[in-house]
Design an enzyme around this catalytic site. Structure first.
Site, PDB file in Angstrom:
ATOM      1  N   CYS A  70       0.807  -1.084  -0.065  1.00  0.00           N
ATOM      2  CA  CYS A  70      -0.285  -0.350   0.246  1.00  0.00           C
ATOM      3  C   CYS A  70       0.982   1.473  -0.272  1.00  0.00           C
ATOM      4  O   CYS A  70       2.041   1.078  -0.728  1.00  0.00           O
ATOM      5  CB  CYS A  70      -0.575  -0.089   1.580  1.00  0.00           C
TER       6      CYS A  70
HETATM    7  C1  RB5 Z   1      -3.639   5.596   0.395  1.00  0.00           C
HETATM    8  O1  RB5 Z   1      -5.009   4.962   0.925  1.00  0.00           O
HETATM    9  C2  RB5 Z   1      -2.771   5.586   2.316  1.00  0.00           C
HETATM   10  O2  RB5 Z   1      -3.230   5.306   2.775  1.00  0.00           O
HETATM   11  C3  RB5 Z   1      -2.523   3.410   1.718  1.00  0.00           C
HETATM   12  O3  RB5 Z   1      -2.032   3.513   0.808  1.00  0.00           O
HETATM   13  C4  RB5 Z   1      -2.218   2.961   3.219  1.00  0.00           C
HETATM   14  O4  RB5 Z   1      -0.916   4.092   3.142  1.00  0.00           O
HETATM   15  C5  RB5 Z   1      -2.106   2.838   4.670  1.00  0.00           C
HETATM   16  O5  RB5 Z   1      -1.850   2.574   5.361  1.00  0.00           O
END
Ligand code: RB5
Length: 155
Positions: A70
């Site tokens: 993420c």
């Molecule tokens: C982006 O939505 C970000 O919040 C996500 O990719 C992640 O880093 C969350 O922990």
């Protein structure tokens, strides 16, 4: 035996996820890659849904490991760890990646596309594929205690 690995990301991690998926698909140590999304930057599926879908496959024995990306690598780890039997970590350095398997028997490695460069991520994933937990090691009792807490001892 060749590993089955689940890959997954939200849209913030899709770039690294796609490149790492390709790396896994071309590595002889990997027999199968199952991608649970997202399909592209325009896919707005929330990271918890992706992370839990991937973790459930590992917990069910359909895959050996999962690699999740993420933005930070944090949210996917938090979500994956909600699945009983799953030990997910966020790691962006060699020592942490090594210890995640050798000390913690973690099946899920999480990275943040906004945190780590792609080339370093690739090198860490290559190291990760060779790591194996030793059930006779002094870490086994600690992992056992985690499993006892989350009710996954017989999984
Ligand atoms: C982006 O939505 C970000 O919040 C996500 O990719 C992640 O880093 C969350 O922990």
């Amino acid at each position: 035996m060749a590993l089955t690995i689940v890959t997954g990301s939200d849209n913030a991690g899709h770039g690294h996820k796609s490149a790492l998926k390709e790396l896994l698909e071309n590595d002889p140590r990997v027999g199968k890659v199952i991608d649970v999304g997202v399909a592209g930057r325009e896919d707005n599926e929330l990271y918890p849904n992706i992370a839990v879908a991937a973790a459930e496959k590992v917990a069910a024995g359909e895959a050996d490991r999962a690699l999740l990306v993420c933005g930070t690598g944090l949210g996917v780890a938090i979500a994956a760890n909600k699945v009983s039997g799953i030990r997910a970590v966020t790691a962006h350095d060699l020592y942490s990646v090594q210890r995640s398997v050798l000390s913690n028997n973690a099946q899920v490695l999480c990275m943040g596309e906004r945190v780590i460069g792609l080339e370093l991520a690739k090198e860490l994933v290559k190291v990760w594929l060779d790591l194996e937990f030793d059930p006779e090691s002094s870490s086994a009792a600690k992992v056992h205690a985690i499993c006892a807490y989350d009710g996954s001892l017989d999984k």
